[in-house]
Design a protein around this motif. Structure first.
Motif, mmCIF file in Angstrom:
data_model
loop_
_atom_site.group_PDB
_atom_site.id
_atom_site.type_symbol
_atom_site.label_atom_id
_atom_site.label_comp_id
_atom_site.label_asym_id
_atom_site.label_seq_id
_atom_site.Cartn_x
_atom_site.Cartn_y
_atom_site.Cartn_z
ATOM 1 N N ASN A 292 0.804 -1.221 0.000
ATOM 2 C CA ASN A 292 0.000 0.000 0.000
ATOM 3 C C ASN A 292 0.832 1.265 0.000
ATOM 4 O OD1 ASN A 292 -2.486 -1.409 0.128
ATOM 5 N ND2 ASN A 292 -2.187 -1.727 2.339
ATOM 6 N N ALA A 293 2.142 1.127 -0.095
ATOM 7 C CA ALA A 293 3.038 2.284 0.003
ATOM 8 C C ALA A 293 2.890 3.206 -1.196
ATOM 9 C CB ALA A 293 4.475 1.821 0.130
ATOM 10 N N SER A 294 3.058 4.490 -0.938
ATOM 11 C CA SER A 294 3.202 5.473 -2.023
ATOM 12 C C SER A 294 4.696 5.555 -2.326
ATOM 13 C CB SER A 294 2.627 6.823 -1.614
ATOM 14 O OG SER A 294 3.011 7.187 -0.300
ATOM 15 N N THR A 295 5.097 4.934 -3.415
ATOM 16 C CA THR A 295 6.515 4.624 -3.652
ATOM 17 C C THR A 295 7.238 5.633 -4.536
ATOM 18 O OG1 THR A 295 5.901 3.229 -5.532
ATOM 19 C CG2 THR A 295 6.102 2.156 -3.368
ATOM 20 N N GLY A 296 6.553 6.675 -4.974
ATOM 21 C CA GLY A 296 7.203 7.665 -5.820
ATOM 22 C C GLY A 296 8.080 8.614 -5.017
ATOM 23 N N THR A 297 8.852 9.429 -5.724
ATOM 24 C CA THR A 297 9.693 10.448 -5.095
ATOM 25 C C THR A 297 9.623 11.733 -5.901
ATOM 26 O OG1 THR A 297 11.683 9.800 -6.326
ATOM 27 C CG2 THR A 297 11.313 8.734 -4.180
ATOM 28 N N PHE A 298 9.920 12.826 -5.246
ATOM 29 C CA PHE A 298 10.030 14.121 -5.919
ATOM 30 C C PHE A 298 11.312 14.775 -5.445
ATOM 31 C CE2 PHE A 298 9.413 18.708 -6.307
ATOM 32 C CZ PHE A 298 8.998 18.810 -7.630
ATOM 33 N N THR A 299 12.209 15.064 -6.372
ATOM 34 C CA THR A 299 13.513 15.648 -6.048
ATOM 35 C C THR A 299 13.580 17.070 -6.570
ATOM 36 O OG1 THR A 299 14.569 13.477 -6.171
ATOM 37 C CG2 THR A 299 16.008 15.404 -6.292
ATOM 38 N N THR A 300 14.003 17.979 -5.715
ATOM 39 C CA THR A 300 14.180 19.368 -6.121
ATOM 40 C C THR A 300 15.668 19.712 -6.071
ATOM 41 O OG1 THR A 300 13.470 21.644 -5.688
ATOM 42 C CG2 THR A 300 13.741 20.226 -3.777
ATOM 43 N N GLU A 301 16.183 20.279 -7.150
ATOM 44 C CA GLU A 301 17.608 20.621 -7.275
ATOM 45 C C GLU A 301 17.804 22.092 -6.930
ATOM 46 O OE1 GLU A 301 20.041 18.601 -7.882
ATOM 47 O OE2 GLU A 301 18.951 16.783 -8.479
ATOM 48 N N VAL B 98 2.124 3.162 4.212
ATOM 49 C CA VAL B 98 0.789 2.581 4.349
ATOM 50 C C VAL B 98 -0.277 3.206 3.451
ATOM 51 C CG1 VAL B 98 1.225 1.860 6.723
ATOM 52 C CG2 VAL B 98 0.245 4.121 6.281
ATOM 53 N N GLY B 99 0.096 4.171 2.621
ATOM 54 C CA GLY B 99 -0.924 4.773 1.770
ATOM 55 C C GLY B 99 -0.448 6.057 1.123
ATOM 56 N N GLN B 100 -1.398 6.833 0.647
ATOM 57 C CA GLN B 100 -1.070 8.064 -0.061
ATOM 58 C C GLN B 100 -0.766 9.196 0.912
ATOM 59 O OE1 GLN B 100 -4.149 8.859 -3.004
ATOM 60 N NE2 GLN B 100 -3.151 7.449 -4.418
ATOM 61 N N VAL B 101 -0.100 10.212 0.384
ATOM 62 C CA VAL B 101 0.229 11.400 1.175
ATOM 63 C C VAL B 101 -0.624 12.568 0.705
ATOM 64 C CG1 VAL B 101 2.588 10.654 1.637
ATOM 65 C CG2 VAL B 101 2.137 12.076 -0.369
ATOM 66 N N GLU B 102 -0.794 13.547 1.584
ATOM 67 C CA GLU B 102 -1.515 14.768 1.252
ATOM 68 C C GLU B 102 -0.530 15.928 1.169
ATOM 69 O OE1 GLU B 102 -4.856 15.626 3.690
ATOM 70 O OE2 GLU B 102 -5.543 13.539 3.761
ATOM 71 N N VAL C 116 2.543 4.208 10.262
ATOM 72 C CA VAL C 116 1.226 4.693 10.677
ATOM 73 C C VAL C 116 1.380 5.985 11.485
ATOM 74 C CG1 VAL C 116 -0.871 4.179 11.984
ATOM 75 C CG2 VAL C 116 0.324 2.353 10.727
ATOM 76 N N CYS C 117 0.632 7.023 11.077
ATOM 77 C CA CYS C 117 0.652 8.288 11.817
ATOM 78 C C CYS C 117 -0.215 8.175 13.069
ATOM 79 C CB CYS C 117 0.119 9.419 10.939
ATOM 80 S SG CYS C 117 1.209 9.880 9.571
ATOM 81 N N PRO C 118 0.100 8.932 14.114
ATOM 82 C CA PRO C 118 -0.738 8.924 15.319
ATOM 83 C C PRO C 118 -2.145 9.437 15.009
ATOM 84 C CG PRO C 118 1.377 9.987 15.736
ATOM 85 C CD PRO C 118 1.281 9.803 14.265
ATOM 86 N N ASN C 119 -3.084 9.139 15.891
ATOM 87 C CA ASN C 119 -4.441 9.638 15.730
ATOM 88 C C ASN C 119 -4.441 11.160 15.624
ATOM 89 O OD1 ASN C 119 -5.578 7.089 15.855
ATOM 90 N ND2 ASN C 119 -5.949 7.176 18.072
ATOM 91 N N GLY C 120 -5.206 11.672 14.668
ATOM 92 C CA GLY C 120 -5.284 13.112 14.465
ATOM 93 C C GLY C 120 -4.237 13.662 13.519
ATOM 94 N N PHE C 121 -3.336 12.807 13.035
ATOM 95 C CA PHE C 121 -2.296 13.239 12.106
ATOM 96 C C PHE C 121 -2.471 12.525 10.773
ATOM 97 C CE2 PHE C 121 -0.627 14.530 16.107
ATOM 98 C CZ PHE C 121 0.256 15.580 15.856
ATOM 99 N N LYS C 122 -2.051 13.183 9.703
ATOM 100 C CA LYS C 122 -2.155 12.621 8.364
ATOM 101 C C LYS C 122 -0.787 12.623 7.695
ATOM 102 C CE LYS C 122 -5.214 15.689 7.330
ATOM 103 N NZ LYS C 122 -6.239 16.467 6.581
ATOM 104 N N ALA C 123 -0.586 11.685 6.779
ATOM 105 C CA ALA C 123 0.706 11.540 6.115
ATOM 106 C C ALA C 123 0.918 12.665 5.107
ATOM 107 C CB ALA C 123 0.789 10.187 5.413
ATOM 108 N N ILE C 124 2.126 13.227 5.112
ATOM 109 C CA ILE C 124 2.555 14.240 4.144
ATOM 110 C C ILE C 124 3.855 13.773 3.511
ATOM 111 C CG2 ILE C 124 1.423 16.198 5.281
ATOM 112 C CD1 ILE C 124 4.137 16.817 6.630
ATOM 113 N N PRO C 125 4.256 14.368 2.380
ATOM 114 C CA PRO C 125 5.549 14.003 1.798
ATOM 115 C C PRO C 125 6.672 14.195 2.814
ATOM 116 C CG PRO C 125 4.296 15.331 0.250
ATOM 117 C CD PRO C 125 3.544 15.363 1.557
ATOM 118 N N GLN C 126 7.545 13.202 2.913
ATOM 119 C CA GLN C 126 8.648 13.283 3.875
ATOM 120 C C GLN C 126 9.899 13.790 3.178
ATOM 121 O OE1 GLN C 126 10.188 9.661 5.704
ATOM 122 N NE2 GLN C 126 10.617 10.810 7.577
ATOM 123 N N LEU C 127 10.393 14.927 3.659
ATOM 124 C CA LEU C 127 11.618 15.515 3.118
ATOM 125 C C LEU C 127 12.837 14.821 3.703
ATOM 126 C CD1 LEU C 127 13.340 17.733 1.694
ATOM 127 C CD2 LEU C 127 12.963 19.149 3.740
#
Length: 486
Positions: free
Chosen positions: A222-231, A333-337, A419-430
């Motif tokens: 279920n992972a969101s396996t893409g990446t975004f790279t900024t130069e 575990v899923g998509q990011v916002e 898994v994020c704690p209750n009340g938190f949502k997944a975002i892109p991880q830098l």
């Protein structure tokens, strides 16, 4: 301001002078194998409760007084530390407590004008002495322990995120009743001002301890396996200052150590959201985000006479990174916002040596050996291998706030399963991955507050998201669809 020579505490309270440049090392003498000389040093540093960590709500009207207060508290510890190193010993502790009481009271008064009075801060004026060889926090930090996949998501921080920081003394306790008097230090040896030879380890002697590099994309069905790279370059233009626009906005030299910047060209202590949004950037895709971290210095005794450098005990030639990689990745575990524009995130802790490792999150390694990650040691790399610093930022957001009083509560890390704690949502991880060509030997260190002794565990990274909304949407789409984009 340091002058000519400073006295060091030796066994029995005796004094020995050392040159100012010894605070961060001198050039190697002929025939020496180390990158710099190691000098007799006091066996104690000063440990104070971290007022900034305990802030919860800071009204806009109180932001500048709080910024000035936090910077003043750092300066007070700075001055007390050097007086202690100069032979004053434990006599510095009572005046330091009185200074801190006055400053903290000012901060509490400013905050209380528009929100609940944080009276608990008034109990944080007393400081202690800490043995320099004690390690970071209770029990230190074991760099050689096995680190499983997902380790970079900060399990330790998640477990302690909501706990109030435990102080090493009770309110009103005599700060000198914490073991030995710093005047009776037994003549222990170390590098004056840090780092110590013990802060370095040969990377080839470290056992592999990471299943995946700290910048690898998540795996799983279920992972969101893409990446975004900024130069955004390597700070070739030399954007440096000793400000910290996140922690001490509006205060020049608020960091008391020098930061390296890439991305937004307008970032300094006085850059508000409007100034950042109007600025040019070093990023090639129009990303106006701000990325910064403490500079890495060659310990050659070069005393740069500018704020954050020699005056704040950070001495040595600044090293320009060989590479800087800024990559966003997904969730296990899923998509990011999308993260909101102008969100501010800090990872790591500039005071982790005295605060303990709850928020420590920087990682050290060498190219070719990145299955071996170090938390509290600098790596000694083989010839031809570069030093690698990696920062993995919080990947869960409370969905409401772009910042918080202590700049941590609005974001956190997922658990080891993603898994994020209750009340938190997944975002892109830098992740910020920075490599350096360094001299051979124990001849480099990050900038730090003086009393933190340039320990590698104090390394930290900072980020302000100023991506245009359209670019953030592109990044999220790439990550969620499993593509690798730039």
């Amino acid at each position: 301001m340091l002058i000519g020579a400073t006295a060091l505490l030796l066994g029995g309270g005796g004094l020995a002078a050392y040159a100012t440049t010894a605070l961060a090392g001198n050039s190697t003498t002929s025939g020496a194998t180390s990158g710099h000389q190691h000098t007799a040093a006091a066996a104690f540093t000063i440990s104070c409760p971290d007022v900034g960590e305990r802030l919860r709500t800071v009204p806009r009207s109180a932001q500048l007084p709080v910024s000035k207060g936090l910077s003043a508290l750092d300066k007070q510890v700075h001055d007390a530390y050097h007086k202690m190193m100069g032979g004053s010993g434990s006599a510095v502790m009572s005046p330091l407590k009185a200074q801190r009481e006055k400053t903290i009271r000012m901060m509490v008064t400013a905050i209380a004008k528009n929100t609940k009075r944080p009276g608990y801060l008034l109990k944080m004026s007393g400081c202690t002495t800490k043995p320099v060889n004690e390690g970071a926090g209770a029990g230190g930090n074991d760099s050689t322990k096995t680190v499983k996949e997902g380790w970079y998501q900060g399990q330790n921080q998640t477990q302690n995120q909501t706990q109030d920081q435990q102080q090493s003394q009770q309110p009103g306790q005599d700060p000198n009743q914490q073991g030995q008097d710093p005047n009776q230090n037994g003549g222990q040896q170390g590098q004056a001002g840090g780092p110590s030879p013990d802060d370095f380890v040969d990377i080839t002697t470290v056992q592999p301890n990471a299943d995946a590099p700290p910048f690898a994309a998540p795996k799983g069905g279920n992972a969101s396996t893409g990446t975004f790279t900024t130069e955004c370059g390597r700070n070739e233009d030399g954007h440096f200052n000793s400000d910290n626009v996140i922690v001490t906005p509006g205060v020049s030299n608020g960091a008391h150590h020098t930061h390296d910047y890439v991305g937004n060209k307008a970032t300094d202590a006085f850059a508000d959201d409007n100034k950042l949004a109007a600025s040019d950037t070093t990023c090639n895709n129009g990303d106006q985000s701000t990325h910064y971290w403490p500079v890495l210095r060659k310990l050659d005794g070069n005393a740069e006479q500018k704020p954050g450098a020699a005056q704040d005990a950070n001495v040595g030639t600044t090293l320009t990174p060989a590479t800087v990689t800024l990559k966003f990745r997904g969730s296990q575990v899923g998509q990011v916002e999308a993260m909101p524009r102008f969100m501010k995130i800090i990872t790591g802790d500039a005071k982790a040596f005295t605060n303990g490792t709850k928020n420590a999150n920087a990682s050290w390694s060498c190219t070719g050996f990145e299955d071996r990650q170090l938390k509290d040691k600098y790596p000694l790399c083989p010839q031809g291998s570069q030093v690698v610093r990696t920062f993995a930022f919080q990947n869960c957001w409370n969905g409401r706030d772009i910042d918080s009083g202590n700049h941590r509560d609005h974001v956190t890390f997922s658990d080891q399963n993603g898994v994020c704690p209750n009340g938190f949502k997944a975002i892109p991880q830098l992740t910020q991955r920075i490599t350096y060509d360094v001299p051979q030997g124990d001849s480099f260190a990050v900038d730090s507050f003086p009393e933190q002794l340039h320990k590698p565990v104090t390394d930290h990274g900072d980020f302000i998201n100023v991506m245009p909304d359209q670019l953030m949407s592109k990044a999220v789409d790439c990550i969620n669809s499993g593509r690798n984009c730039t």
